[in-house]
Design an enzyme around this catalytic site. Sequence first.
Site, PDB file in Angstrom:
ATOM      1  N   TYR A   1      46.761 -98.154 -29.253  1.00  0.00           N
ATOM      2  CA  TYR A   1      46.477 -97.110 -28.630  1.00  0.00           C
ATOM      3  C   TYR A   1      47.558 -96.071 -28.492  1.00  0.00           C
ATOM      4  CZ  TYR A   1      44.779 -94.006 -24.685  1.00  0.00           C
ATOM      5  OH  TYR A   1      44.598 -93.339 -24.102  1.00  0.00           O
TER       6      TYR A   1
ATOM      7  N   GLU B   1      38.510 -92.893 -17.977  1.00  0.00           N
ATOM      8  CA  GLU B   1      40.003 -92.572 -16.703  1.00  0.00           C
ATOM      9  C   GLU B   1      39.015 -92.955 -15.577  1.00  0.00           C
ATOM     10  OE1 GLU B   1      42.884 -93.130 -17.232  1.00  0.00           O
ATOM     11  OE2 GLU B   1      43.496 -92.183 -19.825  1.00  0.00           O
TER      12      GLU B   1
ATOM     13  N   TRP C   1      44.288-100.175 -17.993  1.00  0.00           N
ATOM     14  CA  TRP C   1      43.539 -99.343 -19.232  1.00  0.00           C
ATOM     15  C   TRP C   1      43.214-100.590 -20.407  1.00  0.00           C
ATOM     16  CZ3 TRP C   1      41.590 -95.478 -20.101  1.00  0.00           C
ATOM     17  CH2 TRP C   1      41.258 -94.701 -21.075  1.00  0.00           C
TER      18      TRP C   1
END
Length: 188
Positions: A20, A42, A50
């Site tokens: 990522y 988000e 995350w």
Amino acid sequence: MKKQVPRRCHWASGEPMIAYHDREWGVPVHDDRTLFEMLCLEGAQAGLSWETVLRKRDRYRELFRNFDPAPVARITPARVEKILKDTGIIRNRAKVESVIGNAKALLKVRAEFGSFDAYIWRFVDGTPIVNRRKAGEVPASTEQSEAMSRDLKARGFRFVGPTICYAFMQAVGMVNDHRIDCAWYDRV
């Protein structure tokens, strides 16, 4: 001879975080579907890691019609109940329902501004903010993320507080917060 590993931001350790970081984080995005996806993810991340969201992203894409706002806006309450039973996502009713509500709000923004991209990038005057930060210097929110949060909320978006908005801005390249000693600092 040992292969030299490029220096990354401190949070990018292990998969899927390294992939990522290296391929997505901080790269400017101007595609409405991708912007919508990242805003929703988000929001789903609130209170979680995350990494957890990244590991569930493929299932989110399947359940939420690849984050195409028009079909997502038409998801029925009966379909929401099925989605909430799927262990492949974060099964929080408010977060799931916010994706559908945000799709509806996005469609209104698109009608007003021509695209979500045109609307959202106004908060940085259309140009990424490039910060020169060291480890530990990244704020939780900024003046721009606070303004974005206020405006999104006024338009009916949910799970868009200033901290979520700042993380979104970082994710979609509105802000380059790679550390100055990160090999990706100058690449995005």
